[in-house]
Design an enzyme around this catalytic site. Structure first.
Site, short mmCIF file in Angstrom:
data_model
loop_
_atom_site.label_atom_id
_atom_site.label_comp_id
_atom_site.label_asym_id
_atom_site.label_seq_id
_atom_site.Cartn_x
_atom_site.Cartn_y
_atom_site.Cartn_z
N CYS A 101 0.79 -1.23 0.00
CA CYS A 101 0.00 0.00 0.00
C CYS A 101 0.83 1.29 0.00
CB CYS A 101 -0.94 -0.01 1.20
SG CYS A 101 -1.89 -1.52 1.32
N HIS A 113 -3.97 7.51 6.46
CA HIS A 113 -4.04 6.22 5.78
C HIS A 113 -5.41 5.60 6.03
CE1 HIS A 113 -2.61 2.71 3.75
NE2 HIS A 113 -2.77 1.94 4.81
N GLU A 132 -2.57 4.61 13.97
CA GLU A 132 -2.36 5.90 13.30
C GLU A 132 -2.82 7.07 14.16
OE1 GLU A 132 -2.77 7.94 8.89
OE2 GLU A 132 -4.09 6.25 9.40
N LYS A 191 -10.33 7.11 2.15
CA LYS A 191 -10.68 5.72 1.80
C LYS A 191 -12.15 5.44 2.08
CE LYS A 191 -6.06 3.73 2.24
NZ LYS A 191 -5.34 4.99 2.53
N HIS A 219 -9.95 1.31 -0.40
CA HIS A 219 -8.49 1.22 -0.34
C HIS A 219 -8.00 0.75 -1.70
CE1 HIS A 219 -4.51 0.68 0.89
NE2 HIS A 219 -4.67 0.03 2.04
N PHE A 265 1.74 -3.52 4.59
CA PHE A 265 2.14 -4.77 5.21
C PHE A 265 3.65 -4.77 5.46
CE2 PHE A 265 -1.46 -7.75 3.55
CZ PHE A 265 -2.35 -7.11 4.40
#
Length: 396
Positions: A162, A287, A298, A316, A321, A383
């Site tokens: 991502c 994010h 976050e 998002k 996403h 990830f």
């Protein structure tokens, strides 16, 4: 304090996503907080999911070489059509310019390979137009370089989940700073496909309803598709990439570090590179995946770096996403915010989670009068503890 590095100019972004296929449509949906989801079970039979699927017509692939015929490249071709005026104008200004291509993706053309595999399983033969190269990670950059007739251009694709397309923008900055190019086409694309939808479903990370970032009842992500491209140059003026911070905490293969250490370090590094104090950032694009762990991490990290007063939102909730495309897409949203003097609202249908640090979420931005914003930051986390923060600045 160290010397500030010279920022790079970011052209008007070329964007295509579930909010629209042109900047006017995308801006209207973005600043009004209009979700861009459709519900279907094409990838998950019997389980309709909200997906940020692009419904607009895409360029016809019939005349393309077989190795380039993928939806991922169709998204890129649509974005390239938007970018063409910026590119032509730059080439008139600098006819001898060396132009590179750096893109990010996580899917490439795997969707078309899924279709080919189904035929292979059914009748033991591959489709006549099947080409393995179509789903290689390097395919998007090769496609763009060939589309623009840049046979000698440095062209490569990054795949860091991502953060891929955000890292492509940081890499473009480094390519220009090293004197290897005079301009770089940078960004990324990801298309919806069975591998990603079912992969995230197997992780129990998908929500069956429109996602709710940072809310008490958030229960997972929605997936989407998009392409986002910039022409990045050493020219001055306009909106610039003034700083970036890249970290990797390698805490877990899929879960973020609960203390947000890598996220904190990435934001601080972007501020340090731009030589800007945290108090001078006007907006943060979070994010904000709407998973339990990501949003908690976050919120903690943002509170640590900025406190709770910085206006922020997760877009998002509007697009889903878009995985490898989200970093460049959301940098594009920051570009639009700085240009238009508006901020995307935080869209949610339930109460904010009171058990995580309280941030200042943007309200109904479409109803607010336009004002001048100077700096925006965009976070992307991936990830493996892969983190990046981009800092955009409007030059007066």
């Amino acid at each position: 304090m160290s010397t500030r590095l010279t920022p790079c100019r970011l052209s008007t972004p070329a964007l295509i996503c579930s909010l629209g296929s042109d900047l006017a449509s995308i801006s209207s949906a973005l600043f009004s907080g209009t979700r861009g989801f459709t519900h279907d079970d094409g990838f998950t039979p019997g389980r309709p999911l909200p997906l940020g699927r692009l419904l607009a017509d895409l360029p016809d692939t019939a005349s393309w070489p077989a190795e380039h015929r993928s939806r991922n490249n169709q998204l890129l071709a649509a974005a390239l059509e938007q970018l063409q005026p910026e590119l032509e104008a730059f080439r008139l200004r600098q006819p001898q310019a060396r132009i590179g291509v750096i893109l990010g993706t996580s899917t490439s053309g795997i969707g078309e390979t899924e279709i080919a595999l189904r035929q292979r399983l059914q009748d033991q033969s591959w489709p006549t137009d099947f080409r393995y190269q179509r789903h290689e990670i390097g395919s998007p950059a090769r496609f763009v370089a060939e589309w623009l007739q840049l046979p000698d251009a440095p062209a490569y694709t990054l795949s860091t989940a991502c953060t891929s397309s955000a890292r492509a923008l940081a890499s473009a900055y480094r390519m220009l700073a090293a004197g290897l190019c005079d301009a770089v086409i940078a960004g990324g694309a990801d298309s919806l496909c069975g591998l990603t939808v079912n992969g995230f479903a197997s992780l129990q990370a998908l929500s069956d309803e429109p996602c709710q970032p940072f809310t008490r009842d958030r229960d997972g992500i929605n997936l989407g598709e998009a392409a986002a491209l910039f022409l990045v140059t050493k020219e001055t003026g306009g909106i610039q990439l003034a700083g970036y911070g890249e970290t990797s905490d390698a805490y877990h293969i899929s879960a973020p570090h609960p203390g947000g250490e890598g996220a904190i370090a990435a934001m601080q590094a972007a501020l340090h590179m731009a030589q800007v104090p945290a108090a001078e950032i006007d907006y943060l694009n979070l994010h904000g995946t709407a998973t339990r762990q990501n949003d908690a991490m976050e919120a903690l990290a943002v509170d640590q770096v900025f406190g709770g007063a910085l206006p922020c939102s997760s877009t998002k909730a509007l697009t889903g996403h878009t995985l490898g495309a989200c970093g460049a897409l959301e940098a594009g949203f920051c570009w639009l915010s700085l240009h238009a003097g508006k901020l995307p609202p935080q869209v949610h249908d339930g109460p904010i989670d009171a058990e995580i640090p309280l941030l200042t979420y943007v309200g109904a931005a479409a109803a607010e009068p336009a004002r001048r914003y100077h700096r925006a930051m965009s976070n992307s986390f991936a990830f493996g503890g892969n983190n990046i923060a981009l800092l955009l600045e409007r030059c007066e």
